[in-house]
Motif scaffolding. Structure first.
Motif, PDB file in Angstrom:
ATOM      1  N   LEU A 172     -31.580  64.428  42.506  1.00  0.00           N
ATOM      2  CA  LEU A 172     -30.652  65.546  42.739  1.00  0.00           C
ATOM      3  C   LEU A 172     -29.719  65.182  43.874  1.00  0.00           C
ATOM      4  O   LEU A 172     -30.129  64.564  44.863  1.00  0.00           O
ATOM      5  CB  LEU A 172     -31.455  66.795  43.085  1.00  0.00           C
ATOM      6  CG  LEU A 172     -32.374  67.192  41.932  1.00  0.00           C
ATOM      7  CD1 LEU A 172     -33.501  68.060  42.415  1.00  0.00           C
ATOM      8  CD2 LEU A 172     -31.593  67.855  40.817  1.00  0.00           C
ATOM      9  N   GLY A 221     -26.409  66.668  46.374  1.00  0.00           N
ATOM     10  CA  GLY A 221     -25.524  67.743  46.830  1.00  0.00           C
ATOM     11  C   GLY A 221     -24.203  67.093  47.210  1.00  0.00           C
ATOM     12  O   GLY A 221     -23.517  66.495  46.391  1.00  0.00           O
ATOM     13  N   GLY A 222     -23.891  67.159  48.518  1.00  0.00           N
ATOM     14  CA  GLY A 222     -22.640  66.560  48.996  1.00  0.00           C
ATOM     15  C   GLY A 222     -22.786  65.093  49.372  1.00  0.00           C
ATOM     16  O   GLY A 222     -21.817  64.478  49.847  1.00  0.00           O
ATOM     17  N   SER A 282     -24.324  63.622  51.871  1.00  0.00           N
ATOM     18  CA  SER A 282     -24.091  63.306  53.289  1.00  0.00           C
ATOM     19  C   SER A 282     -25.364  62.979  54.064  1.00  0.00           C
ATOM     20  O   SER A 282     -25.329  62.782  55.267  1.00  0.00           O
ATOM     21  CB  SER A 282     -23.359  64.468  53.971  1.00  0.00           C
ATOM     22  OG  SER A 282     -24.180  65.617  53.999  1.00  0.00           O
ATOM     23  N   ASN A 283     -26.508  62.918  53.331  1.00  0.00           N
ATOM     24  CA  ASN A 283     -27.750  62.574  54.035  1.00  0.00           C
ATOM     25  C   ASN A 283     -28.606  61.656  53.170  1.00  0.00           C
ATOM     26  O   ASN A 283     -29.816  61.833  53.060  1.00  0.00           O
ATOM     27  CB  ASN A 283     -28.522  63.860  54.389  1.00  0.00           C
ATOM     28  CG  ASN A 283     -29.475  63.639  55.538  1.00  0.00           C
ATOM     29  OD1 ASN A 283     -29.263  62.749  56.361  1.00  0.00           O
ATOM     30  ND2 ASN A 283     -30.532  64.415  55.601  1.00  0.00           N
ATOM     31  N   ARG A 342     -18.636  68.079  68.442  1.00  0.00           N
ATOM     32  CA  ARG A 342     -19.042  67.186  67.344  1.00  0.00           C
ATOM     33  C   ARG A 342     -17.974  66.123  67.085  1.00  0.00           C
ATOM     34  O   ARG A 342     -18.303  64.947  66.910  1.00  0.00           O
ATOM     35  CB  ARG A 342     -19.308  68.001  66.066  1.00  0.00           C
ATOM     36  CG  ARG A 342     -20.513  68.916  66.165  1.00  0.00           C
ATOM     37  CD  ARG A 342     -20.714  69.681  64.871  1.00  0.00           C
ATOM     38  NE  ARG A 342     -21.104  68.782  63.801  1.00  0.00           N
ATOM     39  CZ  ARG A 342     -22.366  68.548  63.442  1.00  0.00           C
ATOM     40  NH1 ARG A 342     -23.358  69.164  64.038  1.00  0.00           N
ATOM     41  NH2 ARG A 342     -22.633  67.704  62.475  1.00  0.00           N
TER      42      ARG A 342
HETATM   43  P1  FAD Z   1     -27.368  65.253  50.005  1.00  0.00           P
HETATM   44  O1  FAD Z   1     -27.100  64.156  50.938  1.00  0.00           O
HETATM   45  O2  FAD Z   1     -26.646  65.275  48.718  1.00  0.00           O
HETATM   46  O3  FAD Z   1     -28.928  65.309  49.725  1.00  0.00           O
HETATM   47  C1  FAD Z   1     -29.858  65.244  50.776  1.00  0.00           C
HETATM   48  C2  FAD Z   1     -31.281  65.303  50.178  1.00  0.00           C
HETATM   49  O4  FAD Z   1     -31.508  66.565  49.574  1.00  0.00           O
HETATM   50  C3  FAD Z   1     -31.492  64.278  49.065  1.00  0.00           C
HETATM   51  O5  FAD Z   1     -32.847  63.866  49.114  1.00  0.00           O
HETATM   52  C4  FAD Z   1     -31.226  65.057  47.777  1.00  0.00           C
HETATM   53  O6  FAD Z   1     -31.953  64.525  46.690  1.00  0.00           O
HETATM   54  C5  FAD Z   1     -31.707  66.440  48.159  1.00  0.00           C
HETATM   55  N1  FAD Z   1     -30.945  67.542  47.565  1.00  0.00           N
HETATM   56  C6  FAD Z   1     -29.619  67.806  47.745  1.00  0.00           C
HETATM   57  N2  FAD Z   1     -29.280  68.935  47.106  1.00  0.00           N
HETATM   58  C7  FAD Z   1     -30.412  69.389  46.502  1.00  0.00           C
HETATM   59  C8  FAD Z   1     -30.715  70.530  45.686  1.00  0.00           C
HETATM   60  N3  FAD Z   1     -29.776  71.434  45.361  1.00  0.00           N
HETATM   61  N4  FAD Z   1     -31.988  70.680  45.252  1.00  0.00           N
HETATM   62  C9  FAD Z   1     -32.940  69.789  45.569  1.00  0.00           C
HETATM   63  N5  FAD Z   1     -32.716  68.693  46.332  1.00  0.00           N
HETATM   64  C10 FAD Z   1     -31.463  68.508  46.789  1.00  0.00           C
HETATM   65  N6  FAD Z   1     -27.755  67.364  59.569  1.00  0.00           N
HETATM   66  C11 FAD Z   1     -28.254  68.245  60.444  1.00  0.00           C
HETATM   67  O7  FAD Z   1     -29.330  68.829  60.208  1.00  0.00           O
HETATM   68  N7  FAD Z   1     -27.619  68.523  61.614  1.00  0.00           N
HETATM   69  C12 FAD Z   1     -26.458  67.945  61.964  1.00  0.00           C
HETATM   70  O8  FAD Z   1     -25.921  68.222  63.026  1.00  0.00           O
HETATM   71  C13 FAD Z   1     -25.894  67.011  61.055  1.00  0.00           C
HETATM   72  N8  FAD Z   1     -24.736  66.385  61.358  1.00  0.00           N
HETATM   73  C14 FAD Z   1     -24.197  65.483  60.474  1.00  0.00           C
HETATM   74  C15 FAD Z   1     -22.994  64.858  60.813  1.00  0.00           C
HETATM   75  C16 FAD Z   1     -22.399  63.957  59.949  1.00  0.00           C
HETATM   76  C17 FAD Z   1     -21.084  63.301  60.326  1.00  0.00           C
HETATM   77  C18 FAD Z   1     -23.024  63.668  58.702  1.00  0.00           C
HETATM   78  C19 FAD Z   1     -22.368  62.721  57.738  1.00  0.00           C
HETATM   79  C20 FAD Z   1     -24.234  64.262  58.377  1.00  0.00           C
HETATM   80  C21 FAD Z   1     -24.831  65.173  59.260  1.00  0.00           C
HETATM   81  N9  FAD Z   1     -26.058  65.818  58.967  1.00  0.00           N
HETATM   82  C22 FAD Z   1     -26.573  66.738  59.843  1.00  0.00           C
HETATM   83  C23 FAD Z   1     -26.795  65.485  57.736  1.00  0.00           C
HETATM   84  C24 FAD Z   1     -26.324  66.274  56.486  1.00  0.00           C
HETATM   85  O9  FAD Z   1     -25.052  66.809  56.669  1.00  0.00           O
HETATM   86  C25 FAD Z   1     -27.276  67.402  56.144  1.00  0.00           C
HETATM   87  O10 FAD Z   1     -28.578  66.910  55.952  1.00  0.00           O
HETATM   88  C26 FAD Z   1     -26.844  68.165  54.882  1.00  0.00           C
HETATM   89  O11 FAD Z   1     -27.619  69.325  54.727  1.00  0.00           O
HETATM   90  C27 FAD Z   1     -26.925  67.324  53.625  1.00  0.00           C
HETATM   91  O12 FAD Z   1     -26.328  68.057  52.569  1.00  0.00           O
HETATM   92  P2  FAD Z   1     -25.842  67.353  51.234  1.00  0.00           P
HETATM   93  O13 FAD Z   1     -25.471  68.458  50.290  1.00  0.00           O
HETATM   94  O14 FAD Z   1     -24.808  66.355  51.528  1.00  0.00           O
HETATM   95  O15 FAD Z   1     -27.195  66.677  50.756  1.00  0.00           O
END
Ligand code: FAD
Ligand code: EPU
Length: 338
Positions: free
Chosen positions: A48, A50-51, A53-54, A222
């Motif tokens: 799965l 999302g965006g 970013s992690n 940030r």
């Molecule tokens: P993804 O990267 O797409 O997925 C992350 C994980 O969740 C993966 O394992 C994926 O399989 C799973 N997943 C995603 N969506 C779903 C869904 N709908 N159902 C089930 N599983 C799913 N994080 C913080 O906590 N605090 C911060 O201050 C912070 N700062 C950041 C700064 C930068 C510049 C960047 C690039 C990242 C930062 N992050 C931070 C990390 C990130 O932004 C968060 O973890 C965010 O919540 C990830 O969201 P995403 O939708 O991009 O997840």
């Protein structure tokens, strides 16, 4: 529509090259259920997204990547002070924060500018500047990947901890989060004690400060240290801040009295991984295509042309170096797809 041999590189903030055997973006539970059934019939692994970013792909993914893009913001209840609101997992997190601020709903302004989508907010209990999702989360709705059944997890069932949840831990890979509900508060007090927020707000009289002011301050802080993924590939903090015993802490602290530390209770202390990596000499480390950010050593960067595998090699060297210098094991915060 399921697309074969799909290039997902531009869906990942690390911007590393990666393909998946199959890819689909889903906007509803029905579309998600169809994709899950297809994967079962065709015997495909599921990942799965999302965006993006992690997450760090070390290589191409053998299976079906399902990007969850459910939309919608619905107010469930509003008693004049507290607002219960449920959001589609595919909504952009920061846009939701700005929407809440605009409406005068407090509670998530300190979580401004965290990249990614609403659906991932409970995954690692996103946190920043003294607030975590656990502070406002009401429930998570998710579909079981094997059975297709929808379940509602109350906040206390999500097992949220520091950068952790049931979805990242015990039940990893079993649930597709489709909607998340939060309780926001028009009278939520401003939280300004963490880091440089108070200093950023010093020119604004205390009584006139708003949620927007706190959000703007967090955004400025940030932007001063974290790289913008649109410019420099990264996934934020690559490692978690380690939590160690007070006994071990006292030993290290004796030789490093300037070490930042955050006591958790009487027996545990959280350390700053960024400081440990910095002190081990890695800040600004440059490998041409990738390296360590020069303003925040906890952030690994893809300057262009690095593979996920190469970034992982650097991460392992950093872990070994911090272990050797301080005796501390760093644990990745970013999800590794090997
Ligand atoms: P993804 O990267 O797409 O997925 C992350 C994980 O969740 C993966 O394992 C994926 O399989 C799973 N997943 C995603 N969506 C779903 C869904 N709908 N159902 C089930 N599983 C799913 N994080 C913080 O906590 N605090 C911060 O201050 C912070 N700062 C950041 C700064 C930068 C510049 C960047 C690039 C990242 C930062 N992050 C931070 C990390 C990130 O932004 C968060 O973890 C965010 O919540 C990830 O969201 P995403 O939708 O991009 O997840
Ligand atoms: N530090 C250094 N050198 C560095 C980096 C940090 O000495 O290169 C020191 C700082 O001076 C400070 C301490 O380490 O004393 C902590 O640094 P900072 O305030 O920048 O926060 P952090 O602990 O590195 C955590 C989160 C961030 C979150 C911020 C603000 C983790 C793993 N990271 O970073 O989350 O935005 O606090 O709350 O908990 C993320 O998860 O991706 C993320 C960016």
């Amino acid at each position: 529509m399921i697309k074969p041999q799909f290039d997902i590189t531009d869906k990942l903030t690390f911007n590393v090259p990666a393909k998946s055997s199959f890819y689909i973006e889903v906007f509803s539970d029905e579309e998600l259920l169809e994709a899950l059934a297809w994967a079962q019939i065709n015997n495909q692994h599921i990942l799965l997204l999302g965006g993006g970013s992690n997450i760090l792909f070390h290589k191409d993914f053998d299976g079906l990547v399902i990007q969850i893009s459910h939309k919608g913001i619905t107010v469930l209840n509003d008693d004049g002070r507290f607002i219960e609101v449920v959001i589609g997992a595919g909504e952009n997190w920061h846009e939701f924060v700005l929407y809440a601020i605009e409406k005068g709903w407090g509670g998530i302004e300190n979580l401004s500018l965290i990249p990614g989508r609403v659906g991932a907010s409970p995954m690692q209990n996103i946190g920043a500047y003294g607030v975590e999702i656990i502070d406002v989360l009401k429930y998570v709705e998710a579909i079981n990947i094997s059975t297709g059944k929808l379940r509602r997890f109350k906040v206390e069932e999500c097992e949220l901890g520091y950068r952790d949840s049931i979805f990242k831990g015990r039940e990893k890979g079993k649930w597709a989060i489709t909607r998340v509900a939060y309780t926001l508060d028009r009278q939520s007090p401003l939280k300004m004690s963490y880091g440089a927020i108070e200093a950023e707000l010093s020119s604004i009289p205390f009584e006139t400060r708003t949620y927007k002011d706190v959000s703007d301050a967090v955004i400025r802080i940030r932007q001063s240290k974290l790289p913008d993924p649109a410019v420099l590939g990264n996934a934020g903090s690559f490692f978690k801040n380690p939590i160690i015993s007070k006994v071990d802490f006292d030993k290290i602290h004796a030789s490093h009295p300037d070490m930042p530390n955050y006591p958790q209770d009487d027996s545990l202390v959280k350390l700053a991984a960024g400081w440990l990596i910095d002190k081990a000499g890695w800040k600004g480390h440059d490998r041409v295509t990738h390296g360590v950010h020069d303003k925040q050593a906890l952030v690994l960067i893809n300057k262009g042309g690095a593979t996920g595998g190469e970034i992982w090699i650097l991460a392992k060297e950093i872990m070994a170096s911090v272990k050797e210098k301080f005796g501390i094991e760093l644990e990745p915060e970013v999800n590794q797809i090997r």
